[in-house]
Design a protein around this motif. Structure first.
Motif, PDB file in Angstrom:
ATOM      1  N   VAL A  44      49.947  41.010  78.512  1.00  0.00           N
ATOM      2  CA  VAL A  44      50.677  41.428  79.706  1.00  0.00           C
ATOM      3  C   VAL A  44      51.216  40.183  80.396  1.00  0.00           C
ATOM      4  CG1 VAL A  44      50.486  42.560  81.964  1.00  0.00           C
ATOM      5  CG2 VAL A  44      49.259  43.504  79.998  1.00  0.00           C
ATOM      6  N   ARG A  45      52.494  40.288  80.807  1.00  0.00           N
ATOM      7  CA  ARG A  45      53.127  39.170  81.519  1.00  0.00           C
ATOM      8  C   ARG A  45      52.343  38.870  82.794  1.00  0.00           C
ATOM      9  NH1 ARG A  45      57.445  36.685  80.881  1.00  0.00           N
ATOM     10  NH2 ARG A  45      58.410  38.236  79.519  1.00  0.00           N
ATOM     11  N   ASN A  46      52.111  37.592  83.034  1.00  0.00           N
ATOM     12  CA  ASN A  46      51.394  37.174  84.235  1.00  0.00           C
ATOM     13  C   ASN A  46      52.221  37.458  85.481  1.00  0.00           C
ATOM     14  OD1 ASN A  46      49.244  36.185  82.726  1.00  0.00           O
ATOM     15  ND2 ASN A  46      50.110  34.132  82.600  1.00  0.00           N
ATOM     16  N   ARG A  47      51.544  37.674  86.582  1.00  0.00           N
ATOM     17  CA  ARG A  47      52.224  37.819  87.867  1.00  0.00           C
ATOM     18  C   ARG A  47      52.625  36.435  88.354  1.00  0.00           C
ATOM     19  NH1 ARG A  47      48.156  41.434  91.151  1.00  0.00           N
ATOM     20  NH2 ARG A  47      46.673  40.096  90.117  1.00  0.00           N
ATOM     21  N   SER A  48      53.116  36.346  89.549  1.00  0.00           N
ATOM     22  CA  SER A  48      53.590  35.053  90.064  1.00  0.00           C
ATOM     23  C   SER A  48      52.490  33.996  90.025  1.00  0.00           C
ATOM     24  CB  SER A  48      54.118  35.213  91.488  1.00  0.00           C
ATOM     25  OG  SER A  48      53.082  35.617  92.353  1.00  0.00           O
ATOM     26  N   GLN A  49      52.878  32.782  89.823  1.00  0.00           N
ATOM     27  CA  GLN A  49      51.998  31.611  89.773  1.00  0.00           C
ATOM     28  C   GLN A  49      50.960  31.703  88.657  1.00  0.00           C
ATOM     29  OE1 GLN A  49      50.551  31.408  93.813  1.00  0.00           O
ATOM     30  NE2 GLN A  49      52.455  30.467  94.553  1.00  0.00           N
ATOM     31  N   GLY A  50      51.289  32.422  87.593  1.00  0.00           N
ATOM     32  CA  GLY A  50      50.422  32.467  86.422  1.00  0.00           C
ATOM     33  C   GLY A  50      49.171  33.295  86.561  1.00  0.00           C
ATOM     34  N   VAL A  51      49.099  34.136  87.591  1.00  0.00           N
ATOM     35  CA  VAL A  51      47.919  34.970  87.805  1.00  0.00           C
ATOM     36  C   VAL A  51      47.967  36.156  86.846  1.00  0.00           C
ATOM     37  CG1 VAL A  51      46.680  36.415  89.468  1.00  0.00           C
ATOM     38  CG2 VAL A  51      47.763  34.284  90.222  1.00  0.00           C
ATOM     39  N   ALA A  52      46.872  36.382  86.133  1.00  0.00           N
ATOM     40  CA  ALA A  52      46.809  37.485  85.170  1.00  0.00           C
ATOM     41  C   ALA A  52      46.942  38.828  85.875  1.00  0.00           C
ATOM     42  CB  ALA A  52      45.491  37.439  84.405  1.00  0.00           C
ATOM     43  N   HIS A  53      47.624  39.749  85.237  1.00  0.00           N
ATOM     44  CA  HIS A  53      47.778  41.116  85.737  1.00  0.00           C
ATOM     45  C   HIS A  53      46.614  41.938  85.172  1.00  0.00           C
ATOM     46  CE1 HIS A  53      49.384  44.832  87.041  1.00  0.00           C
ATOM     47  NE2 HIS A  53      50.647  44.455  87.117  1.00  0.00           N
ATOM     48  N   ASP A  74      48.361  32.529  77.082  1.00  0.00           N
ATOM     49  CA  ASP A  74      49.006  32.020  75.868  1.00  0.00           C
ATOM     50  C   ASP A  74      49.935  30.846  76.118  1.00  0.00           C
ATOM     51  OD1 ASP A  74      51.225  33.213  77.038  1.00  0.00           O
ATOM     52  OD2 ASP A  74      51.792  34.344  75.252  1.00  0.00           O
ATOM     53  N   GLY A  75      50.087  30.439  77.372  1.00  0.00           N
ATOM     54  CA  GLY A  75      50.961  29.314  77.692  1.00  0.00           C
ATOM     55  C   GLY A  75      52.432  29.689  77.737  1.00  0.00           C
ATOM     56  N   LEU A  76      52.745  30.955  77.491  1.00  0.00           N
ATOM     57  CA  LEU A  76      54.135  31.430  77.496  1.00  0.00           C
ATOM     58  C   LEU A  76      54.348  32.527  78.538  1.00  0.00           C
ATOM     59  CD1 LEU A  76      54.659  31.627  73.630  1.00  0.00           C
ATOM     60  CD2 LEU A  76      55.498  29.849  75.178  1.00  0.00           C
ATOM     61  N   GLY A  77      53.442  32.578  79.519  1.00  0.00           N
ATOM     62  CA  GLY A  77      53.613  33.536  80.602  1.00  0.00           C
ATOM     63  C   GLY A  77      52.858  34.839  80.433  1.00  0.00           C
ATOM     64  N   PHE A  78      52.007  34.932  79.414  1.00  0.00           N
ATOM     65  CA  PHE A  78      51.239  36.154  79.174  1.00  0.00           C
ATOM     66  C   PHE A  78      49.748  35.842  79.147  1.00  0.00           C
ATOM     67  CE2 PHE A  78      55.331  37.281  77.453  1.00  0.00           C
ATOM     68  CZ  PHE A  78      55.466  38.638  77.716  1.00  0.00           C
ATOM     69  N   THR A  79      48.958  36.807  79.583  1.00  0.00           N
ATOM     70  CA  THR A  79      47.520  36.766  79.352  1.00  0.00           C
ATOM     71  C   THR A  79      47.249  37.711  78.200  1.00  0.00           C
ATOM     72  OG1 THR A  79      46.986  36.245  81.639  1.00  0.00           O
ATOM     73  CG2 THR A  79      45.237  37.249  80.308  1.00  0.00           C
ATOM     74  N   ILE A  80      46.428  37.252  77.260  1.00  0.00           N
ATOM     75  CA  ILE A  80      46.137  38.028  76.058  1.00  0.00           C
ATOM     76  C   ILE A  80      44.646  38.315  75.983  1.00  0.00           C
ATOM     77  CG2 ILE A  80      46.139  37.989  73.532  1.00  0.00           C
ATOM     78  CD1 ILE A  80      48.706  36.382  73.663  1.00  0.00           C
ATOM     79  N   TRP A  81      44.340  39.570  75.704  1.00  0.00           N
ATOM     80  CA  TRP A  81      42.967  39.966  75.427  1.00  0.00           C
ATOM     81  C   TRP A  81      42.910  40.378  73.972  1.00  0.00           C
ATOM     82  CZ3 TRP A  81      41.022  43.500  80.031  1.00  0.00           C
ATOM     83  CH2 TRP A  81      40.990  42.733  81.206  1.00  0.00           C
ATOM     84  N   ASN A  82      41.939  39.853  73.241  1.00  0.00           N
ATOM     85  CA  ASN A  82      41.806  40.109  71.818  1.00  0.00           C
ATOM     86  C   ASN A  82      40.657  41.079  71.582  1.00  0.00           C
ATOM     87  OD1 ASN A  82      40.811  39.731  69.042  1.00  0.00           O
ATOM     88  ND2 ASN A  82      42.402  38.172  68.930  1.00  0.00           N
ATOM     89  N   ILE A  83      40.972  42.169  70.904  1.00  0.00           N
ATOM     90  CA  ILE A  83      39.991  43.194  70.567  1.00  0.00           C
ATOM     91  C   ILE A  83      39.775  43.140  69.060  1.00  0.00           C
ATOM     92  CG2 ILE A  83      39.537  45.685  70.567  1.00  0.00           C
ATOM     93  CD1 ILE A  83      41.837  45.684  72.832  1.00  0.00           C
TER      94      ILE A  83
END
Length: 138
Positions: free
Chosen positions: A69-78, A113-122
């Motif tokens: 999911v794309r991070n919110r402003s200032q890199g905060v995870a959604h 991921d350094g590209l604006g997304f937070t990733i959760w791996n299942i």
């Protein structure tokens, strides 16, 4: 006459991607594509590791599902959206077909991921039925 072992990677990826389509409109097998066109706010990647343990009548491995999911402003995870997607993915399990069973999903890794997304791996256990997978060569 020799036997050639078949693997069903494509069939597994296609089926799992199809089942996860209601969680995100962007579900990809193997890896996410390079950025192009419309910007995505979330996506899912379904993959299998390189190693598949062959047990004669079945193959055993791990199914990997990354939700992003794309991070919110200032890199905060959604986190709320990530949690909704995680719940949606977990709700699809167990995934049982005539060919394979995927079960016991477990959240194993989270990060940016350094590209604006937070990733959760299942990760989930995957057993593939191969009782009909031997082809005889002449």
């Amino acid at each position: 006459m020799s036997h050639v072992r078949k693997y069903y990677i494509s069939e597994v990826l296609e089926e799992v991607c199809q089942r996860l389509g209601g969680i995100s409109e962007h579900v990809f097998p193997e890896h996410r594509p390079a950025a192009a066109g419309k910007q995505m706010d979330d996506f899912i990647v379904v993959s299998l590791p390189v190693s598949i343990e062959d047990q004669n009548a079945y193959q055993k491995t791990t199914l990997r599902i990354e939700i992003a999911v794309r991070n919110r402003s200032q890199g905060v995870a959604h986190t709320k959206k990530l949690q909704e997607m995680l719940d949606g993915v977990a709700g699809k399990f167990p995934i049982v077909t005539e060919r394979f069973s995927a079960f016991q999903p477990l959240l194993v890794l989270k990060g940016d991921d350094g590209l604006g997304f937070t990733i959760w791996n299942i990760q989930a256990k995957l057993i593939v039925n191969t009782t009909d997978s031997y082809e005889q060569e002449n």
